[in-house]
Design an enzyme around this catalytic site. Structure first.
Site, short mmCIF file in Angstrom:
data_model
loop_
_atom_site.label_atom_id
_atom_site.label_comp_id
_atom_site.label_asym_id
_atom_site.label_seq_id
_atom_site.Cartn_x
_atom_site.Cartn_y
_atom_site.Cartn_z
CB CYS A 13 -0.93 0.01 1.22
SG CYS A 13 -0.04 0.19 2.78
CB CYS A 16 4.22 -0.46 1.95
SG CYS A 16 3.03 -1.57 2.69
CG ASP A 438 14.65 23.45 -35.42
OD1 ASP A 438 15.12 24.56 -35.70
OD2 ASP A 438 15.08 22.38 -35.90
CG ASP A 636 17.74 18.51 -34.59
OD1 ASP A 636 18.10 18.86 -33.45
OD2 ASP A 636 18.28 18.92 -35.62
CG ASP A 640 16.85 22.59 -32.13
OD1 ASP A 640 17.25 23.72 -32.44
OD2 ASP A 640 16.31 21.82 -32.93
#
Length: 748
Positions: A13, A16, A438, A636, A640
């Site tokens: 749970c 835990c 871009d 890409d 960039d």
């Protein structure tokens, strides 16, 4: 700082996972520790000079859980891992069936002679009748309850261990409630002979057993459904074939033994065993499971292939370029695993609540029990309230609400070729209000292609001449022209006898003894060629960012061929979808203002920012952010990179390259800009699913605990039975996981 991943066992749970996080964060030198309940994985970042892996494992084990350091290598034997999970599920199923059989028999014995609404009592042999042989009646229930408690033994071993270590969890709640009911019933069994008519009605063996069975049923259904949420990872892992055929010897070897440089034979219908380059043969390859692209991709000598994709038709000879952890498939698997292992911000609220939830529930149960005892209720009544509150309040649903939705969401994205790095990115992507694109390779195809041909006389002569002279050049513009002529069946008559490359202008060649000029305006003016008929058109094309190339034969102008980086067919539609969703689109490029404006107008962006150097792109993103905008940068993933990092969400499109996978928050495996609005929709749908799950989890506990505490009984209503509390608790967890699985059927 070192980051490691540990497999954590024994968690059931949110309390835990919160306990594991709490104890590990207290270790010296630990910067961050996050535990994903659904994957059972802890990601911890720590200073190696202050703490060791052994100390981390010891700390987790002391808290009542198991910890195993994960290997850096990808799972090489996914089938074995899947088989282990299946075996564990089958074991749970066997124990559940056994517990269910004995629980039904126990219910028949204990409740069969006390049916409500005037229903006739169920037949029971006189020797175990509660009226004539109450001791036998009690002993039979004891014997039927013991196998059920044995099948649910992990609730007691794990629950009490966690309780004694000061980290109570869901198992602790179930164990305390069930143990109290069982122990009280055993005491009543010993006292029955003193006062049979009183004590025979105070047996709660069925509560102790049926609660365990119902909670086990919920956990089994939960586990089975969780297997489905891990389907994306499992499906990707199964893509890797077990064996490969060496091309030279024809010998079959395990795929994991392949080395870079090995040459393998891939038969039709077989999976490609590793990343590589085709050295021989032609075929169509299905890469759908890796890229989301449904159409087969044609492969020939020189083409790259991805390990795990399916060879459909011809025979291929492939030279291996990447294996093991470096392969595209392994990196994609790691990418998805990381996404499913990292928490979204919204889950922090649930974690904080879960961290104090179980101790709070135990306190509430004790307060309620004491209050009812002081109100004069018998011990059996008090025990019933105490057990019901403990059982119904198990925070399973709360802990599963966020990670299950994230697992399903990232899996859904992976099936569509959308790889999302983390749950945090999946959550914040929906808040993006500005997408910066871009130009080259993102909005456009990224490679030059012929866009316009104008011949003054015979177009066939123009194309044949262009094909002949450009065939000797390695310039990208020349390649675009030769590719176009080859595609349209125009054959070069022969190679030029001689040629000269003139830097920045074009080339001069001799073809069949005649002089050919191919290049820009400057070159042909130097050759005294009259460009007047095509000069205005050339200026118009140049203003649009295209490169017009003139061709002349013996001083006579043949025509013009314009080359440009064409816009992708899907770009305009993708931008239209983003604008329809209220997102501002910006085209960011280093091209001239005129060329950028032309492309921007073609695809319909809101704003064009041109003549920006790669290193200046991050500054543009920063400026937009200073205006209060949430920015996604789409590029890409290579030049960039600074802008991708600066943006709230960095999105690399169309490559799946090494740098893209390393630098971007989202990688789009297909070369399709429409995957950007798909990613935005995926984020919004996942966040909505998380909120639905959290609402029902909180709502369930808010309503369930007061009812279990006896709120309805105060106003003449019924008192909740521990059995119904167990059923309700299990149902809540199954509902949350089921709602998350529903997300997996969403169309993007």
């Amino acid at each position: 700082m070192r980051e490691e991943r540990y497999d954590i066992s024994g968690m059931h749970c949110a309390a835990c996972s919160a306990s594991v996080e709490k104890v590990t964060r207290r270790l010296p030198g630990v910067e961050r520790s996050d535990v994903n309940l659904t994957t059972g994985v802890m990601t911890i970042c720590y200073d190696e000079s202050q703490v060791t892996p052994e100390q981390i494992v010891a700390k987790v084990e002391k808290a009542g859980f198991g910890a195993t350091l994960q290997s850096d290598e990808p799972a090489a034997v996914p089938q074995e891992a899947a088989d282990t999970a299946e075996q564990e599920l089958r074991q749970k199923k066997r124990e559940l069936i056994t517990a269910a059989v004995f629980s039904v028999a126990l219910l028949y014995v204990s409740m069969g002679q006390m049916l409500p609404f005037g229903l006739p009592a169920l037949p029971l042999p006189d020797i175990v009748s509660m009226h004539t042989h109450p001791v036998n009646f009690a002993l039979l229930q004891l014997l039927l309850a013991i196998p059920v408690l044995y099948c649910g033994r992990h609730f007691f071993t794990g629950g009490f261990k966690a309780l004694f270590h000061g980290n109570p969890n869901m198992d602790s709640l179930v164990a305390i409630g069930s143990a109290c009911s069982f122990a009280y019933s055993v005491v009543m069994t010993f006292l029955i002979s003193d006062d049979p008519h009183t004590y025979v009605h105070n047996l709660y063996y069925e509560s102790a057993a049926v609660v365990l069975t119902l909670v086990s049923l919920g956990k089994f259904l939960e586990s089975r459904n969780m297997q489905k949420t891990k389907g994306a990872i499992t499906a990707l892992m199964r893509l890797a074939p077990d064996t490969a055929i060496l091309a030279g010897s024809g010998r079959e070897i395990p795929s994991k033994d392949l080395k870079t440089g090995d040459r393998v034979l891939v038969k039709p219908g077989a999976r490609i065993p590793a990343d590589g380059i085709v050295t021989g043969g032609e075929s169509s390859v299905n890469e759908a499971m890796l890229t989301g692209e449904s159409l087969p991709v044609e492969k020939e000598a020189g083409s790259e292939v991805i390990g795990g994709s399916v060879n459909l038709s011809g025979v291929l000879y492939v030279e291996v370029t990447r294996t093991g952890a470096d392969s595209t498939l392994s990196r994609i698997i790691r990418f998805v695993e990381d996404a499913q292992g990292k928490k979204a911000p919204i889950s922090k609220t649930a974690d904080k609540v879960a961290g104090v939830f179980v101790p709070t529930v135990i306190t509430i149960a004790l307060v309620c029990a004491i209050a009812w005892a002081l109100a004069g209720q018998p011990f059996s009544f008090v025990l019933r309230v105490f057990t019901s509150v403990l059982v119904i309040a198990c925070p399973c649903a709360l802990g599963l609400a966020t990670p299950t939705a994230i697992m399903v969401g990232t899996g859904l994205g992976a099936r569509h070729g959308i790889l999302i790095r983390s749950g945090e990115i999946l959550e914040i992507t929906h808040s993006v209000d500005t997408v910066v694109l871009d130009k080259t390779g993102t909005v456009t195809q990224g490679e030059p292609a012929v866009t316009e041909i104008t011949a003054l006389a015979d177009s066939q002569i123009l194309l044949e001449t262009a094909a002949a002279v450009e065939s000797v050049s390695a310039h990208p513009l020349a390649k675009a022209i030769t590719a176009y002529t080859a595609e349209h069946g125009v054959a070069a008559p022969r190679r030029p006898e001689s040629f000269e490359t003139l830097s920045g202008r074009g080339l001069r060649a001799r073809l069949d003894g005649r002089e050919v000029l191919a290049g820009n305006q400057r070159l042909l003016e130097e050759g005294s060629v009259d460009l007047t008929p095509l000069l205005e058109q050339a200026h118009r094309l140049a203003a649009q960012g295209e490169t017009p190339m003139f061709f002349a034969l013996d001083g006579q102008l043949l025509g013009l061929i314009s080359v440009a980086d064409p816009v992708k067919s899907t770009s305009a539609e993708a931008i239209r979808q983003m604008k329809a969703a209220g997102i501002r689109t910006v085209l960011l490029t280093g091209d001239s203002q005129a060329a950028a404006q032309h492309i921007g107008a073609l695809v319909g962006v809101d704003e064009v920012i041109a003549q920006v150097l790669p290193e200046e792109k991050a500054g543009v993103i920063q400026k937009l952010q200073s205006q209060g905008r949430k920015v996604m940068m789409v590029g890409d993933g290579i030049n960039d990179a600074p802008a991708l990092t600066q943006a709230e969400v960095g999105c690399a499109i169309g490559s799946g390259s090494d740098i893209a996978i390393e630098s971007a928050d989202i990688v789009l495996m297909r070369d399709d800009l429409q995957d950007v609005p798909r990613a935005l929709r995926l984020s919004a749908k996942t966040l909505r699913n998380i909120k639905e799950n959290l609402f029902w989890a909180f709502c369930y506990n808010t309503i369930g605990i007061p009812i279990a505490a006896g709120a309805l009984y105060l106003f003449g209503g019924p008192l909740l039975s521990p059995m119904f509390a167990g059923a309700a608790m299990s149902l809540s967890s199954v509902c949350v996981v089921g709602n998350a699985l529903r997300l997996g059927r969403t169309k993007l």
